[in-house]
Each structure stands twice: as structure tokens, then as C-alpha cells.
Design an enzyme around this catalytic site. Structure first.
Site, mmCIF file in Angstrom:
data_model
loop_
_atom_site.group_PDB
_atom_site.id
_atom_site.type_symbol
_atom_site.label_atom_id
_atom_site.label_comp_id
_atom_site.label_asym_id
_atom_site.label_seq_id
_atom_site.Cartn_x
_atom_site.Cartn_y
_atom_site.Cartn_z
ATOM 1 N N SER A 35 0.689 -1.165 -0.161
ATOM 2 C CA SER A 35 -0.134 0.202 0.088
ATOM 3 C C SER A 35 0.740 1.046 0.530
ATOM 4 O O SER A 35 1.733 1.333 -0.417
ATOM 5 C CB SER A 35 -0.597 -0.404 1.047
ATOM 6 O OG SER A 35 -2.096 0.584 0.857
ATOM 7 N N HIS A 85 -8.314 -4.998 -1.666
ATOM 8 C CA HIS A 85 -6.744 -4.651 -1.194
ATOM 9 C C HIS A 85 -5.705 -5.546 -0.204
ATOM 10 O O HIS A 85 -4.752 -5.594 -0.026
ATOM 11 C CB HIS A 85 -7.034 -3.177 -0.095
ATOM 12 C CG HIS A 85 -5.397 -2.536 0.330
ATOM 13 N ND1 HIS A 85 -4.739 -1.733 -0.815
ATOM 14 C CD2 HIS A 85 -5.617 -2.343 1.636
ATOM 15 C CE1 HIS A 85 -4.233 -1.217 -0.394
ATOM 16 N NE2 HIS A 85 -4.230 -1.568 0.481
ATOM 17 N N ASP A 94 -9.474 -3.819 -5.827
ATOM 18 C CA ASP A 94 -9.005 -2.899 -4.529
ATOM 19 C C ASP A 94 -9.591 -1.640 -4.245
ATOM 20 O O ASP A 94 -10.190 -0.772 -5.948
ATOM 21 C CB ASP A 94 -7.929 -2.880 -4.951
ATOM 22 C CG ASP A 94 -6.550 -2.461 -3.745
ATOM 23 O OD1 ASP A 94 -7.172 -1.272 -2.576
ATOM 24 O OD2 ASP A 94 -5.742 -2.548 -3.458
#
Length: 723
Positions: free
Chosen positions: A575, A695, A660
Site C-alpha cells: 500500500s 486490498h 482493490d
């Protein structure tokens, strides 16, 4: 991209290797080079697109890869490209399939399949979750009055998840009268939840179904009114706090708060005492709280203290007053108090003053005690304050590097603190602490099936000197028998954003690295909050590059100290930590032998310019708004996608998820496409897209291990440790 959507470390179970065997794996003569297949990678089509802003014109030939997200004309072509990349990754990694299967079985074998969480007490019931052998999910249960009482299964998530590639249930919230359960469900992995309500007496799931929410909810004391956060369907921003009456159609739910500033996050919560319901609205720099008597659900929320520029505050209710944690004239925060009927900041009185060497992170309230979570010298501290006599003491944890935190403490009228504890060598542990007698009771420690002895591993706390002289902490762990001769492979993990701290914690999956001779290290770089609030301030906005140079300096330090060498040094982050990976690949490509970039935020300029992308506007105080020319120029100088050059890069594995909601799939896809046609080396570059996930990867408690097995196999292949 966000601390609230922080990608929890997926770094990743049998202790098969002796110290002698581990020493042998560090000897390169015992390794056999993995033979990467000689096949051509996919090459993404080039399609003209130009970005013009602030007098700067930039070609973006892979812009079309966002068409699946935008529902554009090239949607099908995007899927074809991602599937071609997946097929290429599968072919390149085919020789590791046996190893991946072995690692999966190894890691899964360390997990106790039939297990139960430590029950916590709330409002007359003990609540817990339990898992069954062979099942991916769990059952949410309770027992009335005592642990010997009959079990009630409130929610069988194993059954509910049947037929779903992805299933997440969260936000479990039992009504004050113990009769109803509200919970959220996401079956797409976009973090868009539908709230359902179940009658726990009859087993009936009510017709109330509220879509497009954050998953959590709050009951008013009337047991029929729910408050929840509604998300914008396009941007996924937390946009409205809604009020729902049981039995009513959710289309008619009332708006009790509408956030007009799209740089703020909002949420709704309830005081532990049950007296108040809170609405919180906050960005990186400022916040505001509203409150309502929980006995008056149809009433109007009152502003606690109007928003103040660059002042954050949060509110906690005791029996007779409010407590306020705030950074008003206090970089590391301080604790204030005020009466229930005088909440403006002019009435705030100091309880715990600001301390330049201690970050005050949070408070947990009980009837007679207050637990203060602090951070000093990069480590967590728990201070216990007796509200009756004003005395205070700290818990003693007895280790040099660890993580400690208040755990599930929903009961207000108790003198027992439940807290969690872990370190790089100590499995996750749950304790009860009697705040009167100061007695600790270990309730449960994570069992590592097959046996685990923490004494077989060594953990260290080191400090690297950054280029500006700042000392950056490094936590690391390795198995005994490690030789500091530069031959050991080392995986350095980093994040460095949103003030999120990467505290040292145990991972049974990680044993599969350590037992094969890897050293695992965490670089506690600026942008996190390990060393106080200033540590965060010095790693964001126009100081963001400190995060990248800190990480590079930590890597170089470990090489200089002979923990590893550049030929065996690997980097991993996800991330915002994936942004870190992209930046250090550009800035110091020769330092790393390989990089694993998990769901990486690598196209910073374009994402921060597109307000239709979920959560973009919430990030302006973290990265800057590139519509401002100074911010644009600064971001452009470090954004990984913008700074790819014709030079040699390390071996790189990139992972993403098609659904995501935090870092859209097209960022890593564009990054890989551009790297393929620009870099001058023949090193391995792989992109793996999970077509069913988002995610956080897979939702089941075992499926995510397949992702870790792929990442580890990539590292082992680069080390010649596949056999």
C-alpha cells in the site's frame, strides 16, 4: 493509501531445520540457482494520453489501463492484459509450484485449526469466536452469565460464506437488551458493507438491509434505532451519518450528519458507559466531535467543540465528565477534561501535560480507572491511573522490543484490564491485569502447532544513522546459528505513512523464512509515529522523501554491519509501503537484489489529481494536493511511476487485487507496464492480480497463505533455495 486502511503486514510454520542446517543455507555453495523460463513477458499496448498541468506536459501511454475501473471502452482489454500478466507469472514461477505447495502446507500446519478466542464479558454475556478444523471462517458465539453456560451461535460465518470467493463479516454489534445483532457483510472486497440485523431469540434475519456502509453501527438505548456511516457509492468516502429505525425501508433513513468537506473521514461510536453517541469528523490536521444522549435517539447532535485549525481532538466520557486527547499546543498530545455541560475548549482543564519525549496515543476508560496508551523511545507503554486516589503505575513487560496494547475491554464497571502482548519472538498473548492488585494472568498465547521455542531465535534493536543524522530504529529477528558475514539473505520491511506504527510482532508464517536462514527486519522510518508525532510530521507532505531515504539508509546500514549484502538484501512493503518500494527501486536500485511490492500506491500524481478515485480527497493532508503547483512538483519528483528511468532495476514481484478500493489495480499495472519497456536489465518483473479480491487479499483464514507462499517462493528462487 491510508492508515485506516493500513495493509496489515502479510509477512509472513514446522521447525524443521537445526542450527547447523541454517548455517548451511547461508553458504552460497549449498544453493542451486533457479532456472527462470526464457519466455517473453506481456507488453501492454501504448495509447496516447497527455496530462497537462502547471505548464507541464507529461505523456501517459498506459492511462487506458484504468478503463475497467472507469467502465471505459477498453475494459475488456484491461482484463485480457491482467490475465496475460497472471499467466506469465504462473509460467515464470512454475518451477516453484512444489515449493509453494510445501510452504502453504507448512504455514497452514502451524495454525491451530480448531481454536477459540479468549471470551470477553459485556452486559451479562461472554462473547468469543471459534474456528473448526478445515473451515476458512469462524463462528461468533456467546454464553450467558458464565463460561459453563450453553453456547449460542450468533453468526455462523462459515455457512454464510459458502459460494462466495470473498466474504467478510464485521461490525458485530449487539443491542443493549441483548436481543438483536447488527453486522456488516462485504462479498466483493471493496469495503462496501451491507448491514443486516438478526433477532437472536428467534434466529430470524430481519428484512432491514442497509447497503453502501462502512459495516459498523451503533445502537441507541431504545434497542430499535441504529446509527451508521454511509459511503459515497463512487468515491467510497465516508459521507453521511444515518439514522435507521428497525422495520423501516433504508431508503427513508434520516441524515443526521452530512460531511461537506471531502478531505475528512467520519464515523459514529458510543461511549463505553452507554451514555453518549459520538460522531467524529477528522482529517490529518483537524477534527470535530458531535455527541448525543443515547437515551434520546431522535434528538439533535451537539458540537462538542467547533473545529479549530490544525487541532485534533477526541472525546471519552467518564461517569461525571469528558476527557479530551488533543494536540492543541501539544505536538505529542495531552489529556484534558471538562464538565458534561461545558464542552468548549475554554472549559478544558489539563490532566496530563504535554511531554516532548512521550506520545500520548489514547485512553481507555473504566469506572474507577483510566488506562493511558503512550509511546516512548519507540515502544508502547500502558499507564494505569486510579480515578479515586490519583495514583499511577506502569505495566512492566520485561523485553527490549515488544508490542503491548489494550485489547477487548467493552465492560465499563470492571477493574480488570484485558491487554495483548507480542514481540518478534513471542507469539500473540492475551492477559488480564487486575488494576487493584497489579496481578497479571496469561489467558492464552497463540499456539504454534508442531512446536515453537522462542529461545531458538534472537531479536535485536538497532539504530541506523540517516543522511541528516537522525537515528532510525530497526527491529530484527533471526534464528540462532546466524553468522554475521554478509552471506545471509535479509528481508527489510517498511511502511512509513499516516503515522501508522510498525510495531514488532510475531508471525508463525515468518518462521518459514527464518528457518531457512533469512533475517527479517522492520525499518521504523519517518512517516510512522514510532518516535512521536514529530516522526510522522517529518515523513509526510513536503518531507515525504525522508521516508524513502530512511529506508535506504537502514538497508545500507545492515549491509555495512554485515547482516547481509546487496546480493542478498530484499525489500517488502504494501500500500503506502508499496509506494516506498517503488521509490527506493528508483532511488537505490543497486542496493536491493529483489523487491516485493504489495498493492503498491505508485502512481501518486495521477491518483491525487483524480477525485473520482476512492479516498483521494482524504489524502491531501498526507501527500499534498497536486492542483497546487508546489505540491505537484514535489510529488512528481518522487512518484515511482513518474520516475522510471532507462537503467537496471532489482528483481521485482508486484501484487494487486482487481477489486482493490484503496489502491486501484491500475496503479501497479501501469507501473509494471512502463517498467517493462524502460528498464535496461533482464531481471525478473512479475505482476500477480487477484481477480476475486481487493486490498487485503483473500478473506479466508488459510487462502491468504497462498499469497505469502508465492512471495516467499519468489525470494527463495532469487536465493537459489527452491529445492
Amino acid at each position: 493509501m491510508n492508515a485506516k486502511r493500513l495493509l496489515l503486514s502479510k509477512l509472513p510454520l514446522l521447525l524443521l531445520m537445526s542450527t547447523i542446517a541454517i548455517s548451511c543455507t547461508q553458504d552460497k555453495s549449498h544453493r542451486k540457482a533457479y532456472q527462470w523460463p526464457q519466455i517473453d513477458p506481456p507488453i501492454a499496448a501504448i495509447k496516447p494520453h497527455v496530462r497537462s498541468l502547471h505548464g507541464d506536459t507529461v505523456a501517459d501511454p498506459y492511462y487506458w489501463l484504468n478503463d475497467y475501473f472507469k467502465k471505459g471502452p477498453d475494459s475488456s482489454a484491461v482484463i485480457e492484459y491482467l490475465e496475460a500478466e497472471n499467466a506469465y507469472t504462473d509460467s515464470m514461477m512454475k518451477g516453484t509450484e512444489a515449493l509453494q505447495a510445501k510452504l502453504f502446507d507448512e504455514m497452514k500446519g502451524r495454525i491451530k485449526e480448531q481454536d477459540e478466542s479468549v471470551p470477553y464479558f459485556k452486559n451479562g454475556y461472554y462473547y468469543y469466536t471459534r474456528t473448526e478444523e478445515g473451515k476458512q471462517y469462524f463462528k461468533f458465539c456467546r454464553k450467558k452469565g458464565g463460561l459453563d453456560a450453553p453456547e449460542e451461535i450468533l453468526l455462523d460465518v462459515d455457512r454464510l460464506a459458502e459460494g462466495h470467493p470473498y466474504y467478510a463479516a464485521s461490525g458485530f454489534n449487539v443491542s443493549p437488551d441483548n436481543r438483536l445483532l447488527a453486522y456488516g457483510v462485504d462479498t466483493v472486497s471493496r469495503r462496501q458493507y451491507t448491514i443486516h440485523v438478526k433477532n437472536l431469540e428467534t434466529g430470524e434475519v430481519l428484512r432491514d438491509a442497509i447497503p453502501g456502509t462502512s459495516g459498523g453501527s451503533v445502537w441507541a438505548n431504545d434497542n430499535r434505532t441504529l446509527f451508521y456511516t454511509q459511503n459515497n457509492p463512487a468515491t467510497l468516502l465516508t459521507e453521511k451519518i444515518m439514522r435507521h429505525t428497525l422495520g423501516a425501508d433504508s431508503d427513508g433513513d434520516g441524515v443526521v450528519y452530512h460531511e461537506s468537506d471531502n478531505t475528512n473521514y467520519i464515523g459514529v461510536g458510543k461511549a463505553k458507559s452507554g451514555k453518549f453517541i459520538y460522531i467524529y469528523s477528522g482529517g490529518t490536521l483537524s477534527s470535530e466531535t458531535r455527541y448525543l444522549d443515547a437515551d434520546d435517539p431522535m434528538g439533535t447532535f451537539k458540537v462538542f467543540q467547533p473545529r479549530m485549525p490544525e487541532v485534533l481532538y477526541s472525546v471519552t466520557a467518564l461517569a461525571d465528565r469528558f476527557l479530551i486527547v488533543t494536540n492543541q499546543n501539544a505536538t505529542n498530545f495531552k489529556l484534558m477534561e471538562c464538565p458534561f455541560d461545558q464542552t468548549g475548549q475554554e472549559h478544558w482543564k489539563e490532566v496530563i501535560p504535554h511531554r516532548p519525549d512521550v506520545l500520548l496515543e489514547d485512553v481507555d476508560e473504566f469506572r474507577d480507572f483510566l488506562v493511558v496508551s503512550e509511546r516512548k523511545n519507540g515502544l508502547t507503554q500502558l499507564a494505569i491511573r486510579n480515578l479515586k486516589d490519583g495514583s499511577e503505575h506502569y505495566l512492566d513487560f520485561g523485553e527490549e522490543a515488544y508490542t503491548a496494547y489494550p485489547s477487548a475491554n467493552p465492560e465499563y464497571n470492571t477493574s480488570t484490564l484485558r491487554y495483548g502482548y507480542t514481540s518478534l519472538t513471542t507469539p500473540s498473548s492475551t492477559y488480564d491485569y487486575d488494576m487493584v492488585t497489579h496481578k497479571k494472568t496469561l489467558l492464552k498465547q497463540q499456539e504454534v502447532v508442531g512446536g515453537y521455542n522462542g529461545a531458538d531465535y534472537v531479536t535485536e534493536r538497532l539504530y541506523a544513522t540517516a543522511k541528516d543524522g537522525t537515528l532510525v530504529p530497526i527491529s530484527l529477528v533471526y534464528k540462532k546459528g546466524f553468522q554475521k558475514d554478509g552471506n545471509a539473505p535479509l528481508l527489510l520491511y517498511g511502511y512509513g505513512a499516516y503515522g501508522a506504527t510498525m510495531d514488532p510482532s510475531f508471525s508463525s508464517s515468518r518462521l518459514s523464512l527464518l528457518d531457512r536462514g533469512f533475517v527479517f527486519a522492520i525499518a521504523h522510518i519517518r512517516g510512522g509515529q514510532e518516535m512521536g508525532r514529530q516522526w510522522y510530521e517529518d515523513g509526510k507532505m513536503m518531507k515525504k522523501k525522508n521516508s524513502f531515504t530512511d529506508f535506504i539508509d537502514c538497508g545500507q546500514f545492515l549491509v555495512d554491519q554485515r547482516y547481509t549484502s546487496s546480493a542478498h538484501l530484499y525489500a517488502m512493503g504494501g500500500s503506502a509501503g508499496g509506494l516506498l518500494m517503488g521509490a527506493v527501486a528508483n532511488m537505490a536500485p543497486k542496493l536491493w537484489h529483489g523487491i516485493v511490492a504489495q498493492v503498491p500506491f505508485v502512481d501518486v500524481v495521477n491518483t491525487m489529481l483524480d477525485e473520482s478515485i476512492p479516498l483521494t480527497t482524504n489524502e491531501y493532508d498526507e501527500w499534498g494536493n497536486p492542483n497546487d503547483e508546489d505540491a505537484y512538483e514535489y510529488i512528481k519528483r518522487y512518484s515511482p511511476y513518474e520516475n522510471i528511468e532507462a537503467k537496471a532495476y532489482p528483481h521485482i514481484l508486484v501484487t494487486t487485487g482487481l477489486h482493490d478500493s484503496q489502491v486501484q489495480y491500475f496503479e501497479p499495472a501501469k507501473w509494471v507496464a512502463k517498467l517493462r519497456t524502460t528498464k535496461t536489465d533482464n531481471h525478473v518483473l512479475l505482476l500477480k492480480t487477484e481477480m476475486d479480491y481487493g486490498h487485503g487479499g483473500a478473506s479466508g483464514r488459510f487462502d491468504y497463505l497462498k499469497e505469502i507462499a508465492l512471495e516467499y517462493s519468489f525470494l527463495f528462487a532469487l536465493e537459489g533455495m527452491v529445492d
